[in-house]
Design a protein around this motif. Structure first.
Motif, PDB file in Angstrom:
ATOM      1  N   UNK A   1       0.828  -1.205   0.000  1.00 51.79           N
ATOM      2  CA  UNK A   1       0.000   0.000   0.000  1.00 51.79           C
ATOM      3  C   UNK A   1       0.863   1.256   0.000  1.00 51.79           C
ATOM      4  N   UNK A   2       1.946   1.234   0.745  1.00 57.28           N
ATOM      5  CA  UNK A   2       2.858   2.377   0.840  1.00 57.28           C
ATOM      6  C   UNK A   2       4.054   2.243  -0.097  1.00 57.28           C
ATOM      7  N   UNK A   3       3.904   1.403  -1.114  1.00 60.20           N
ATOM      8  CA  UNK A   3       4.891   1.200  -2.172  1.00 60.20           C
ATOM      9  C   UNK A   3       6.224   0.634  -1.678  1.00 60.20           C
ATOM     10  N   UNK A   4       6.132  -0.229  -0.707  1.00 62.65           N
ATOM     11  CA  UNK A   4       7.291  -0.993  -0.265  1.00 62.65           C
ATOM     12  C   UNK A   4       7.072  -2.428  -0.730  1.00 62.65           C
TER      13      UNK A   4
ATOM     14  N   UNK B   1       7.450  10.283   4.581  1.00 63.73           N
ATOM     15  CA  UNK B   1       6.694  11.519   4.412  1.00 63.73           C
ATOM     16  C   UNK B   1       5.481  11.332   3.519  1.00 63.73           C
ATOM     17  N   UNK B   2       4.834  10.202   3.651  1.00 57.40           N
ATOM     18  CA  UNK B   2       3.672   9.830   2.847  1.00 57.40           C
ATOM     19  C   UNK B   2       2.569  10.877   2.979  1.00 57.40           C
ATOM     20  N   UNK B   3       1.955  11.256   1.857  1.00 58.51           N
ATOM     21  CA  UNK B   3       0.916  12.286   1.858  1.00 58.51           C
ATOM     22  C   UNK B   3      -0.408  11.719   1.354  1.00 58.51           C
ATOM     23  N   UNK B   4      -1.465  12.512   1.473  1.00 56.73           N
ATOM     24  CA  UNK B   4      -2.758  12.112   0.929  1.00 56.73           C
ATOM     25  C   UNK B   4      -2.673  11.922  -0.581  1.00 56.73           C
ATOM     26  N   UNK B   5      -1.884  12.726  -1.242  1.00 54.31           N
ATOM     27  CA  UNK B   5      -1.711  12.584  -2.695  1.00 54.31           C
ATOM     28  C   UNK B   5      -1.084  11.223  -3.014  1.00 54.31           C
ATOM     29  N   UNK B   6      -0.072  10.833  -2.250  1.00 55.56           N
ATOM     30  CA  UNK B   6       0.555   9.519  -2.445  1.00 55.56           C
ATOM     31  C   UNK B   6      -0.456   8.406  -2.205  1.00 55.56           C
ATOM     32  N   UNK B   7      -1.225   8.564  -1.147  1.00 49.49           N
ATOM     33  CA  UNK B   7      -2.229   7.563  -0.800  1.00 49.49           C
ATOM     34  C   UNK B   7      -3.263   7.437  -1.904  1.00 49.49           C
ATOM     35  N   UNK B   8      -3.692   8.552  -2.458  1.00 50.02           N
ATOM     36  CA  UNK B   8      -4.683   8.531  -3.539  1.00 50.02           C
ATOM     37  C   UNK B   8      -4.130   7.809  -4.772  1.00 50.02           C
TER      38      UNK B   8
ATOM     39  N   UNK C   1      -1.870   5.386  -4.727  1.00 51.58           N
ATOM     40  CA  UNK C   1      -1.725   3.964  -4.419  1.00 51.58           C
ATOM     41  C   UNK C   1      -3.072   3.272  -4.235  1.00 51.58           C
ATOM     42  N   UNK C   2      -4.101   4.011  -3.850  1.00 49.80           N
ATOM     43  CA  UNK C   2      -5.414   3.426  -3.544  1.00 49.80           C
ATOM     44  C   UNK C   2      -6.507   4.302  -4.164  1.00 49.80           C
ATOM     45  N   UNK C   3      -6.619   4.275  -5.505  1.00 51.07           N
ATOM     46  CA  UNK C   3      -7.558   5.180  -6.165  1.00 51.07           C
ATOM     47  C   UNK C   3      -9.026   4.767  -6.060  1.00 51.07           C
ATOM     48  N   UNK C   4      -9.304   3.522  -5.725  1.00 48.62           N
ATOM     49  CA  UNK C   4     -10.684   3.030  -5.742  1.00 48.62           C
ATOM     50  C   UNK C   4     -11.277   2.911  -4.347  1.00 48.62           C
ATOM     51  N   UNK C   5     -12.561   2.684  -4.307  1.00 47.09           N
ATOM     52  CA  UNK C   5     -13.264   2.421  -3.062  1.00 47.09           C
ATOM     53  C   UNK C   5     -13.445   3.658  -2.207  1.00 47.09           C
ATOM     54  N   UNK C   6     -13.972   3.439  -1.020  1.00 50.79           N
ATOM     55  CA  UNK C   6     -14.257   4.540  -0.099  1.00 50.79           C
ATOM     56  C   UNK C   6     -12.978   5.285   0.305  1.00 50.79           C
ATOM     57  N   UNK C   7     -11.881   4.564   0.492  1.00 51.86           N
ATOM     58  CA  UNK C   7     -10.625   5.217   0.867  1.00 51.86           C
ATOM     59  C   UNK C   7     -10.110   6.097  -0.268  1.00 51.86           C
ATOM     60  N   UNK C   8     -10.149   5.600  -1.490  1.00 51.83           N
ATOM     61  CA  UNK C   8      -9.734   6.404  -2.630  1.00 51.83           C
ATOM     62  C   UNK C   8     -10.588   7.646  -2.797  1.00 51.83           C
ATOM     63  N   UNK C   9     -11.893   7.493  -2.622  1.00 55.02           N
ATOM     64  CA  UNK C   9     -12.810   8.618  -2.716  1.00 55.02           C
ATOM     65  C   UNK C   9     -12.508   9.643  -1.616  1.00 55.02           C
ATOM     66  N   UNK C  10     -12.272   9.174  -0.399  1.00 50.96           N
ATOM     67  CA  UNK C  10     -11.988  10.074   0.725  1.00 50.96           C
ATOM     68  C   UNK C  10     -10.679  10.842   0.512  1.00 50.96           C
ATOM     69  N   UNK C  11      -9.672  10.171  -0.033  1.00 51.22           N
ATOM     70  CA  UNK C  11      -8.396  10.875  -0.261  1.00 51.22           C
ATOM     71  C   UNK C  11      -8.530  11.923  -1.362  1.00 51.22           C
ATOM     72  N   UNK C  12      -9.319  11.634  -2.387  1.00 52.03           N
ATOM     73  CA  UNK C  12      -9.542  12.629  -3.447  1.00 52.03           C
ATOM     74  C   UNK C  12     -10.282  13.843  -2.891  1.00 52.03           C
ATOM     75  N   UNK C  13     -11.258  13.611  -2.013  1.00 41.51           N
ATOM     76  CA  UNK C  13     -12.028  14.703  -1.431  1.00 41.51           C
ATOM     77  C   UNK C  13     -11.188  15.539  -0.479  1.00 41.51           C
ATOM     78  N   UNK C  14     -10.240  14.905   0.227  1.00 38.58           N
ATOM     79  CA  UNK C  14      -9.392  15.613   1.195  1.00 38.58           C
ATOM     80  C   UNK C  14      -8.356  16.500   0.514  1.00 38.58           C
ATOM     81  N   UNK C  15      -7.930  16.098  -0.686  1.00 38.26           N
ATOM     82  CA  UNK C  15      -6.902  16.872  -1.388  1.00 38.26           C
ATOM     83  C   UNK C  15      -7.536  18.130  -1.895  1.00 38.26           C
TER      84      UNK C  15
END
Length: 189
Positions: free
Chosen positions: A56-59, A166-173, A175-189
């Motif tokens: 998820x965090x690209x490791x 230094x992972x950010x919401x943009x990085x998270x979005x 890595x996880x563009x779909x689902x409720x988490x992806x939607x929430x990260x797009x809305x937060x940015x």
């Protein structure tokens, strides 16, 4: 101290060290290895949560069962990898054999064990104490509480690495563009 805070301290030099005691562990890939009961064996399976959170965090991360490792599977592990050897007792023969082979290949090993004075802890470069006072099993022996702690430590490792990077919401979005988490990260940015 919270789990993520504890892991941040552990991976910035706060973990106790085993006999080999190398510092500055950096991984091209994280390799979980374990052998034993279902709880500990499933701690790091490829699709499991511990490796999944690292992905998820690209490791890059992979689970390598100790039995498979000893019969040719060690070929997947390289000098730039870091291994996390998981064992409640720290005395599982197959896991200890894998750690010995990794040491010969100069692969750093982090022991994740419920027995910090075990042979596994002694052989490792760093030790994460995953001990519990009792198992939840009615007989008190099946890996229930201890496997949950090991899984939580895997999550804490991923969170500590994400924080270090230094992972950010943009990085998270990304890595996880779909689902409720992806939607929430797009809305937060």
């Amino acid at each position: 101290m919270d789990a993520a805070g504890g892991a941040r301290g552990a991976f910035s030099g706060g973990a106790s060290r085993g006999r080999r005691g190398r510092c500055g562990i950096r991984a091209a890939r994280w390799v979980y290895t374990a052998c034993g009961g279902h709880g500990y064996r499933n701690v790091g399976t490829g699709g499991g949560q511990a490796c999944g959170h690292l992905h998820f965090f690209r490791y890059p991360a992979v689970f390598l069962h100790a039995g498979d490792a000893l019969h040719g599977g060690l070929g997947i592990v390289g000098e730039t990898d870091v291994a996390i050897a998981v064992s409640k007792s720290g005395r599982t023969a197959e896991t200890l054999q894998v750690v010995d082979a990794l040491a010969c290949a100069c692969v750093p090993v982090i022991a994740l064990t419920g027995t910090p004075d075990s042979p596994l802890a002694e052989a490792a470069d760093a030790v994460l104490d995953a001990s519990v006072t009792a198992e939840a099993c009615p007989l008190g022996v099946s890996a229930t509480a201890s496997s949950t702690v090991a899984l939580t430590m895997g999550h804490a490792l991923a969170m500590a690495l994400a924080a270090q990077r230094g992972w950010s919401l943009r990085d998270l979005a990304r890595a996880h563009p779909a689902g409720a988490l992806g939607r929430a990260t797009r809305e937060e940015r």
